[in-house]
Write an enzyme that holds these catalytic residues in place. Structure first.
Site, PDB file in Angstrom:
ATOM      1  N   LYS A 209      37.913  50.600  45.355  1.00  0.00           N
ATOM      2  CA  LYS A 209      39.139  50.030  45.949  1.00  0.00           C
ATOM      3  C   LYS A 209      39.960  51.144  46.598  1.00  0.00           C
ATOM      4  O   LYS A 209      40.020  52.265  46.051  1.00  0.00           O
ATOM      5  CB  LYS A 209      39.912  49.334  44.827  1.00  0.00           C
TER       6      LYS A 209
ATOM      7  N   SER B  41      44.352  41.582  43.562  1.00  0.00           N
ATOM      8  CA  SER B  41      44.378  42.332  44.788  1.00  0.00           C
ATOM      9  C   SER B  41      43.077  43.117  45.031  1.00  0.00           C
ATOM     10  O   SER B  41      42.945  43.792  46.048  1.00  0.00           O
ATOM     11  CB  SER B  41      45.528  43.332  44.750  1.00  0.00           C
TER      12      SER B  41
HETATM   13  N1  GLN Z   1      49.717  39.929  40.953  1.00  0.00           N
HETATM   14  C1  GLN Z   1      50.201  41.066  40.248  1.00  0.00           C
HETATM   15  C2  GLN Z   1      51.090  41.845  41.150  1.00  0.00           C
HETATM   16  O1  GLN Z   1      51.152  41.533  42.284  1.00  0.00           O
HETATM   17  C3  GLN Z   1      49.086  41.895  39.677  1.00  0.00           C
HETATM   18  C4  GLN Z   1      48.691  43.126  40.445  1.00  0.00           C
HETATM   19  C5  GLN Z   1      47.405  43.812  40.018  1.00  0.00           C
HETATM   20  O2  GLN Z   1      46.800  43.544  38.964  1.00  0.00           O
HETATM   21  N2  GLN Z   1      46.988  44.732  40.843  1.00  0.00           N
HETATM   22  O3  GLN Z   1      51.744  42.745  40.751  1.00  0.00           O
END
Ligand code: GLN
EC number: 6.3.5.7
Length: 527
Positions: free
Chosen positions: A76, A171
């Site tokens: 990533k 993400s």
């Molecule tokens: N949806 C959560 C956020 O936006 C989790 C993010 C993640 O696990 N990278 O912060």
């Protein structure tokens, strides 16, 4: 047939059925073919071919090599990679080339893995769709499966069905799509609120979040330091255990990692399921849960019971506070973490000479998208002297209560918790973007965020295809540092459910001509 899994392809390499260079070339050609998925931000073709060549030399010398030698992996784009651009899908870091590798990246390379490239994400990993990074959204490979496309045609009634492709979830959507599309054999994601586990079921792959502290997060560009964990995405549980074995252990550069030596994670072929107690948290029966996910969840519980496991209902009474508590803590840490991006040392700098303050403000305005800016504002609000006790400290206390709920459950007879991972199968992009980022994250992470606040290991395993021909997964949550037991149970479960891992070729039966692939492509791959 070389095999679909890391273990199978590693055996093929060892037996000389394929060379690391041939394997790397195959993956590179698949990356090009699936460019329209927008899974990769940077394809490190040259680096990959060079690493494959090095691996080939080792194989030729007949060294006894580890399972990762010559294996294509993807990372990533929020993990630092020396000499490869690391953008976090943000204007702020476009063009930034870190001077060092994240510990996990270095460990993969030390084991001989071949780095295919850096994968797409939500800007700074803030989101749950992989839709709001500066390089455009990631498309779910399953949008193009024959079965799903047929269903969609029936529903579309003359609309342009191709505009309604599905999101991967996020993400870590780029890493998940990369693994699902067979462009690599393992990928790294990051899991702060669940976002290795959230996209995994949408794309039919295994998403594993290790216990906090088992794997170093040095070099993972922070979102929420107290929760960030590198996540592992593979096509089967066994592969996740192999990668975990390579990554786990103390890192002098990350003081949160465990001090004790870590044993290799070798999963037994069978599990004593009849000696297990599986907990079903009653609070996870959310009204928004789709009937299909609910039905697979209860079928899974029945499966454990029929094999002699004890299955009991348990309670996590503070679970319902996890989304709001996560929001306060996440934004507070974000506000502090993002302060480093000031246009002075690295990253974007706006060319304004009026004053230093004006330069900071313009740099941050241009560098961050509205989601990141919004979180910085909320976080700074929670951290204001007059609000600190009421919000930040209170949220810390609630976090402790949430963590204690898990401790209480695991102190009883429960060995593992079985829950849904997401509310439903993957949703179409056009539907997903109707809601703002905060609402989406609140809805999409409800089954995953509490685990990050408690620092526990959890794994999402694909279970079956829905009526729409889309993958659905379930989550197993384990005791802290009992990652080995958790993965053993998940492996047993995976074997029982026999999820149809579909080869890319089959998956994209209907859109196999290059012309159609180009037509479907709305965002271009940056190479
Ligand atoms: N949806 C959560 C956020 O936006 C989790 C993010 C993640 O696990 N990278 O912060």
């Amino acid at each position: 047939m070389l095999g679909r899994t890391l273990r199978e392809v590693s055996t093929a390499l060892k037996q000389g059925h394929i060379t690391p260079t041939e394997l790397c070339q195959k993956c590179l050609s698949l990356i090009k073919k699936t460019k329209f998925l927008n899974a990769y931000i940077t394809v490190s073709e040259e680096v990959a071919l060079k690493q494959a060549e090095e691996s080939e030399k080792r194989y030729k010398k007949g060294h006894s090599l580890g399972d990762l030698d010559g294996i294509p992996v993807a990372v990533k784009d929020n993990f630092s990679t020396s000499s490869i651009e690391t953008t976090c899908a943000s204007n702020m870091l476009k063009g930034y080339v870190p001077p060092y590798n994240a510990t996990v990246v270095q460990k993969l390379l030390d084991k001989g893995a071949v780095l295919m490239g850096k994968t797409n994400l939500d800007e700074f990993a803030m989101g749950s769709g992989s839709t709001n990074g500066v390089f455009g959204p990631v498309k779910n490979p399953w949008s193009y499966s024959k079965q799903h496309r047929e269903k969609r045609k029936q529903k579309a009634h003359g609309e342009n069905e191709d505009s309604n492709w599905l999101i991967t979830g996020g993400s870590s959507g780029g890493s998940v799509a990369a693994a699902a599309a067979f462009t690599c054999f393992a990928a790294l994601g990051s899991d702060t609120g669940g976002l290795t586990r959230n996209p995994a079921p949408h794309c039919g792959v295994v998403g594993f979040k290790p216990s906090y502290g088992l794997v170093s997060h040095h070099g993972l560009i922070p979102l929420v330091n107290s929760m960030d964990v590198p996540g592992i995405l593979t096509r089967c549980v066994d592969d996740a255990a192999i990668v975990l074995g390579m990554l786990a252990g103390h890192d002098p550069k990350d003081s949160t990692t465990i001090q004790d030596p870590v044993k290799p994670f070798t999963l037994p072929t069978s599990a004593d399921v009849n000696k297990l107690c599986t907990g079903i948290p009653k609070e996870y029966l959310a009204p928004e849960l789709s009937s299909e996910v609910r039905s697979f969840w209860s079928k899974a519980a029945n499966l454990f019971e029929s094999e002699g496991a004890k299955v009991i209902e348990v309670s996590l009474p503070h679970a319902s506070y996890s989304v709001v508590c996560y929001h306060a803590l996440c934004t507070s840490e974000v506000a502090s973490n993002m302060a480093r991006f000031d246009g002075l040392e690295y990253g974007h700098r706006c060319d304004i000479n009026v004053s230093t303050e004006a330069m900071y403000a313009a740099t941050r305005w241009e560098g961050f998208n509205d989601v990141v800016r919004g979180r910085i504002l909320s976080g700074n609000f929670f951290l204001l002297k007059e609000n600190y006790e009421n919000y930040f400290i209170k949220a810390q206390k609630v976090r402790q209560l949430i963590a204690n709920d898990f401790v209480n459950v695991f102190n009883s007879e429960v060995d593992v918790l079985l829950t849904p991972t997401t509310l439903s199968e993957a949703v179409p992009y056009l539907e997903f973007i109707k809601e703002d980022n905060r609402t989406r994250s609140a809805q999409d992470d409800i089954f995953t965020q509490a685990v990050n606040m408690a620092g526990l290991p959890a794994v999402s395993v694909p279970v079956a295809l829905s009526n729409q021909g889309l993958p659905i997964g379930l989550q197993f949550i384990g005791r802290a540092f009992c990652d080995q037991l958790l993965l053993t149970i998940a492996k047993w479960f995976e074997k029982q459910v026999q999820f149809p891992v579909i080869q890319l070729q089959e998956l994209m039966d209907d859109c196999s001509s290059d012309f159609e692939i180009e037509k479907l492509s709305s965002v271009s791959l940056k190479q």
